[in-house]
Design a protein around this motif. Sequence first.
Motif, mmCIF file in Angstrom:
data_model
loop_
_atom_site.group_PDB
_atom_site.id
_atom_site.type_symbol
_atom_site.label_atom_id
_atom_site.label_comp_id
_atom_site.label_asym_id
_atom_site.label_seq_id
_atom_site.Cartn_x
_atom_site.Cartn_y
_atom_site.Cartn_z
ATOM 1 N N GLU A 29 0.832 -1.202 0.000
ATOM 2 C CA GLU A 29 0.000 0.000 0.000
ATOM 3 C C GLU A 29 0.869 1.255 0.000
ATOM 4 O OE1 GLU A 29 -3.339 0.445 -0.388
ATOM 5 O OE2 GLU A 29 -3.296 -1.696 -0.847
ATOM 6 N N LEU A 30 1.939 1.230 0.778
ATOM 7 C CA LEU A 30 2.864 2.364 0.797
ATOM 8 C C LEU A 30 3.496 2.580 -0.583
ATOM 9 C CD1 LEU A 30 4.698 2.097 4.246
ATOM 10 C CD2 LEU A 30 3.299 3.995 3.452
ATOM 11 N N GLU A 31 3.893 1.476 -1.214
ATOM 12 C CA GLU A 31 4.497 1.557 -2.550
ATOM 13 C C GLU A 31 3.493 2.095 -3.559
ATOM 14 O OE1 GLU A 31 7.786 1.598 -4.705
ATOM 15 O OE2 GLU A 31 7.786 0.901 -2.645
ATOM 16 N N LYS A 32 2.240 1.598 -3.450
ATOM 17 C CA LYS A 32 1.169 2.045 -4.360
ATOM 18 C C LYS A 32 0.893 3.535 -4.139
ATOM 19 C CE LYS A 32 -3.662 1.060 -5.393
ATOM 20 N NZ LYS A 32 -4.851 0.301 -4.982
ATOM 21 N N THR A 33 0.792 3.938 -2.876
ATOM 22 C CA THR A 33 0.548 5.352 -2.550
ATOM 23 C C THR A 33 1.723 6.207 -3.002
ATOM 24 O OG1 THR A 33 -0.761 4.687 -0.632
ATOM 25 C CG2 THR A 33 0.038 6.938 -0.658
ATOM 26 N N LYS A 34 2.925 5.687 -2.796
ATOM 27 C CA LYS A 34 4.128 6.396 -3.228
ATOM 28 C C LYS A 34 4.116 6.603 -4.738
ATOM 29 C CE LYS A 34 9.134 5.745 -3.068
ATOM 30 N NZ LYS A 34 10.191 4.829 -2.660
ATOM 31 N N ASP A 35 3.766 5.560 -5.503
ATOM 32 C CA ASP A 35 3.678 5.671 -6.971
ATOM 33 C C ASP A 35 2.611 6.683 -7.382
ATOM 34 O OD1 ASP A 35 5.690 3.848 -7.301
ATOM 35 O OD2 ASP A 35 4.371 2.140 -7.769
ATOM 36 N N GLU A 36 1.451 6.621 -6.701
ATOM 37 C CA GLU A 36 0.375 7.563 -7.019
ATOM 38 C C GLU A 36 0.819 8.993 -6.729
ATOM 39 O OE1 GLU A 36 -3.001 6.312 -4.739
ATOM 40 O OE2 GLU A 36 -3.424 4.606 -6.048
ATOM 41 N N GLN A 37 1.477 9.192 -5.605
ATOM 42 C CA GLN A 37 1.948 10.526 -5.239
ATOM 43 C C GLN A 37 3.031 11.014 -6.201
ATOM 44 O OE1 GLN A 37 0.572 12.617 -3.111
ATOM 45 N NE2 GLN A 37 -0.968 11.025 -2.807
ATOM 46 N N LEU A 38 3.915 10.088 -6.602
ATOM 47 C CA LEU A 38 4.948 10.457 -7.574
ATOM 48 C C LEU A 38 4.321 10.867 -8.902
ATOM 49 C CD1 LEU A 38 7.764 7.817 -6.945
ATOM 50 C CD2 LEU A 38 7.921 10.289 -6.607
ATOM 51 N N THR A 39 3.298 10.110 -9.340
ATOM 52 C CA THR A 39 2.605 10.430 -10.592
ATOM 53 C C THR A 39 1.915 11.792 -10.484
ATOM 54 O OG1 THR A 39 2.263 8.096 -11.053
ATOM 55 C CG2 THR A 39 0.863 9.638 -12.241
ATOM 56 N N LYS A 40 1.209 11.994 -9.353
ATOM 57 C CA LYS A 40 0.543 13.285 -9.143
ATOM 58 C C LYS A 40 1.571 14.405 -9.113
ATOM 59 C CE LYS A 40 -3.525 11.786 -6.551
ATOM 60 N NZ LYS A 40 -4.181 11.798 -5.233
ATOM 61 N N SER A 41 2.681 14.182 -8.412
ATOM 62 C CA SER A 41 3.734 15.197 -8.317
ATOM 63 C C SER A 41 4.320 15.498 -9.690
ATOM 64 C CB SER A 41 4.846 14.733 -7.383
ATOM 65 O OG SER A 41 4.363 14.594 -6.072
ATOM 66 N N PHE A 42 4.533 14.457 -10.499
ATOM 67 C CA PHE A 42 5.082 14.632 -11.841
ATOM 68 C C PHE A 42 4.161 15.524 -12.682
ATOM 69 C CE2 PHE A 42 5.198 13.280 -16.298
ATOM 70 C CZ PHE A 42 6.512 13.600 -16.602
ATOM 71 N N TYR A 43 2.854 15.202 -12.667
ATOM 72 C CA TYR A 43 1.915 15.995 -13.461
ATOM 73 C C TYR A 43 1.786 17.419 -12.911
ATOM 74 C CZ TYR A 43 0.629 11.957 -16.217
ATOM 75 O OH TYR A 43 0.667 10.893 -17.071
ATOM 76 N N LEU A 44 1.852 17.558 -11.608
ATOM 77 C CA LEU A 44 1.790 18.888 -11.009
ATOM 78 C C LEU A 44 3.020 19.703 -11.400
ATOM 79 C CD1 LEU A 44 0.228 20.769 -9.114
ATOM 80 C CD2 LEU A 44 1.562 19.828 -7.226
ATOM 81 N N ILE A 45 4.184 19.064 -11.377
ATOM 82 C CA ILE A 45 5.423 19.737 -11.783
ATOM 83 C C ILE A 45 5.346 20.128 -13.254
ATOM 84 C CG2 ILE A 45 7.890 19.368 -12.214
ATOM 85 C CD1 ILE A 45 7.903 17.710 -9.580
ATOM 86 N N GLN A 46 4.837 19.225 -14.100
ATOM 87 C CA GLN A 46 4.694 19.527 -15.528
ATOM 88 C C GLN A 46 3.770 20.733 -15.725
ATOM 89 O OE1 GLN A 46 7.247 17.938 -16.825
ATOM 90 N NE2 GLN A 46 6.105 17.169 -18.556
ATOM 91 N N GLN A 47 2.650 20.728 -15.003
ATOM 92 C CA GLN A 47 1.682 21.815 -15.126
ATOM 93 C C GLN A 47 2.305 23.142 -14.674
ATOM 94 O OE1 GLN A 47 -1.827 21.196 -12.755
ATOM 95 N NE2 GLN A 47 -2.788 23.097 -13.414
ATOM 96 N N LYS A 48 2.980 23.119 -13.538
ATOM 97 C CA LYS A 48 3.614 24.337 -13.025
ATOM 98 C C LYS A 48 4.723 24.813 -13.970
ATOM 99 C CE LYS A 48 1.281 24.928 -9.283
ATOM 100 N NZ LYS A 48 0.347 26.035 -9.196
ATOM 101 N N THR A 49 5.470 23.872 -14.536
ATOM 102 C CA THR A 49 6.528 24.217 -15.484
ATOM 103 C C THR A 49 5.942 24.924 -16.705
ATOM 104 O OG1 THR A 49 7.862 22.331 -14.767
ATOM 105 C CG2 THR A 49 8.421 23.289 -16.888
ATOM 106 N N GLU A 50 4.839 24.397 -17.225
ATOM 107 C CA GLU A 50 4.182 25.027 -18.381
ATOM 108 C C GLU A 50 3.679 26.413 -18.029
ATOM 109 O OE1 GLU A 50 4.071 24.114 -21.601
ATOM 110 O OE2 GLU A 50 5.430 22.536 -20.924
ATOM 111 N N GLU A 51 3.105 26.549 -16.819
ATOM 112 C CA GLU A 51 2.623 27.868 -16.384
ATOM 113 C C GLU A 51 3.783 28.848 -16.275
ATOM 114 O OE1 GLU A 51 0.467 27.332 -12.734
ATOM 115 O OE2 GLU A 51 -1.090 26.127 -13.693
ATOM 116 N N ILE A 52 4.910 28.395 -15.722
ATOM 117 C CA ILE A 52 6.088 29.259 -15.583
ATOM 118 C C ILE A 52 6.631 29.642 -16.962
ATOM 119 C CG2 ILE A 52 8.502 29.290 -14.829
ATOM 120 C CD1 ILE A 52 7.549 27.609 -12.377
#
Length: 197
Positions: A37-60
């Motif tokens: 569950e920790l690994e699954k949550t970690k992967d989900e958080q990493l995926t969310k973080s990746f997309y959030l970083i991509q979105q923020k990068t595009e905005e910047i």
Amino acid sequence: MANEEYKLAKFQAAVFAEIDAKAAQLEREAEELKEQELEKTKDEQLTKSFYLIQQKTEEIKKEYKHEVAKYSLEQKHAVLMKRNELTNNIFANVKQQIVDYTNTSEYKEYLLSSISHFAKDASYENLDIMVTSKDLAFADEIKKAFGKDCNVKESKTIELGGFIACNTEQGIYFDETLEQKLAEQKKYFIEHSQLDI
């Protein structure tokens, strides 16, 4: 009875051993499940973080491009304003020199020579030769320089000097004023002065 107690103790020990083994197995399974569950949550958080970083990068990037374009436009505007200021200063000085020139005898010679050259190239007659009120004093000499039938008249639109040859009925209009020549020089200066935006 000792035998019964021994059997009971042995039974209890076996039951407790089995309970301990099952508890240990359940603990291991719970730990594995927790890790999964920790690994699954970690992967989900990493995926969310990746997309959030991509979105923020595009905005910047978008904001940066906007700021660069805005700055570039402001700089071009500043250069344009400075170029116009320099050009206007230069041509205000030139205009004053022309005004000074029109008060010399060389200007009168220039005016009569210009009219004479125009008349040689133009086959028009009955033209109005429009000049400044100051140049109207040379009306007889202007007619002589033109060498054909013409009317010398005052023009309210000519400020500096030179002449306009026209005949409104025939649709003839030639602007040989110093204002026109100055405007042409100003346009040429702007196009070739290397003061690009």
